[in-house]
Design a protein around this motif. Structure first.
Motif, PDB file in Angstrom:
ATOM      1  N   THR A 125       0.825  -1.211   0.000  1.00 27.06           N
ATOM      2  CA  THR A 125       0.000   0.000   0.000  1.00 27.06           C
ATOM      3  C   THR A 125       0.855   1.255   0.000  1.00 27.06           C
ATOM      4  N   ARG A 126       1.870   1.280   0.855  1.00 24.81           N
ATOM      5  CA  ARG A 126       2.709   2.479   0.976  1.00 24.81           C
ATOM      6  C   ARG A 126       3.422   2.792  -0.326  1.00 24.81           C
ATOM      7  N   TYR A 129       1.034   4.535  -2.690  1.00 28.66           N
ATOM      8  CA  TYR A 129       0.887   5.941  -2.299  1.00 28.66           C
ATOM      9  C   TYR A 129       2.100   6.757  -2.723  1.00 28.66           C
ATOM     10  N   ASN A 130       3.293   6.198  -2.507  1.00 26.76           N
ATOM     11  CA  ASN A 130       4.509   6.928  -2.873  1.00 26.76           C
ATOM     12  C   ASN A 130       4.577   7.162  -4.379  1.00 26.76           C
ATOM     13  N   ARG A 151      -4.562   8.439   4.475  1.00 31.73           N
ATOM     14  CA  ARG A 151      -3.163   8.494   4.897  1.00 31.73           C
ATOM     15  C   ARG A 151      -3.078   9.397   6.118  1.00 31.73           C
ATOM     16  N   ASP A 199       1.841  -2.784   6.870  1.00 30.02           N
ATOM     17  CA  ASP A 199       0.804  -3.273   5.966  1.00 30.02           C
ATOM     18  C   ASP A 199       0.337  -4.688   6.291  1.00 30.02           C
TER      19      ASP A 199
END
Length: 215
Positions: A125-126, A129-130, A151, A199
């Motif tokens: 997930t991160r 987003y990045n 977030r 996560d």
């Protein structure tokens, strides 16, 4: 006769050295004595305890609870962070970019749904987003179901009021009976928890019997 230089503070501690640290702590030895025994810089021992023993803050001062140090857990944490540091970030490919953009813009899926619901997507997930924030995708935060509001920013933990801190201190592990400290009887357990990466939302709890070290 030349004095032997201590091992580099950047050299990784061996498991046998962590066992020695624990045994010398139980014997009441200081960090300096442990460092001399292991031929390590004193800072290495201090940093090892800061990372792997509980640290208590009382009236602005930090105190390392050395008796909470456990070599098995310390070794596992070291292995985890070493593997994490060598783990390369997944590269974005045209095929992967097209697939993620499709789920974000056409299907209106969230990064969480994509990371956990798309077979063989290979990203967390991160990372998604990045990639959105770094403009590696054509999708933007406005394409997300909650416009990126999921977030959450880290918030400082509120400080305990004076009466609560005093209550915690009166129940300190330092006040436990001496029969527990000298490890002479079976049946006294220490509990600790290790959290996995964000996560996966997994949690491991360990129980260590003080006399036998059975875990």
């Amino acid at each position: 006769m030349t004095k032997k230089n201590p091992k580099s503070k950047y050299a990784r501690l061996e498991f046998s050295e962590r066992i020695t640290i624990k045994n010398m702590i139980d014997a009441g030895k200081s960090n300096a004595e442990i460092a001399r025994k292991l031929n390590r810089p004193r800072a290495t021992i201090t940093h090892e305890l800061q990372r792997n023993a509980r640290v208590m803050t009382w009236r602005g001062k930090k105190k390392i609870l050395r008796h909470t140090y456990e070599p098995v857990q310390a070794a596992r944490r070291a292995e985890y962070y070493q593997s994490k540091s060598h783990r390369s970030q997944p590269k974005i490919t045209p095929k992967k970019r097209e697939k993620i953009d499709y789920y974000l813009k056409k299907k209106h899926w969230s990064p969480e749904q994509i990371a956990h619901g798309v077979p063989r997507i290979g990203v967390c997930t991160r990372t998604i987003y990045n990639w959105i924030l770094n403009r590696n995708l054509s999708a933007t935060l406005n394409d997300l179901p909650l416009k990126g509001k999921r977030r959450r920013h880290l918030r400082a933990k509120p400080v305990n009021p004076e009466h609560k801190r005093m209550m915690i201190e009166t129940r300190s592990i330092h006040n436990r009976p001496e029969v527990i400290n000298n490890r002479s009887t079976f049946g006294h357990w220490e509990i600790d928890g290790v959290m996995s990466p964000q996560d996966s939302q997994s949690f491991v709890i360990t129980f260590v019997e003080r006399k036998t070290r059975f875990m």
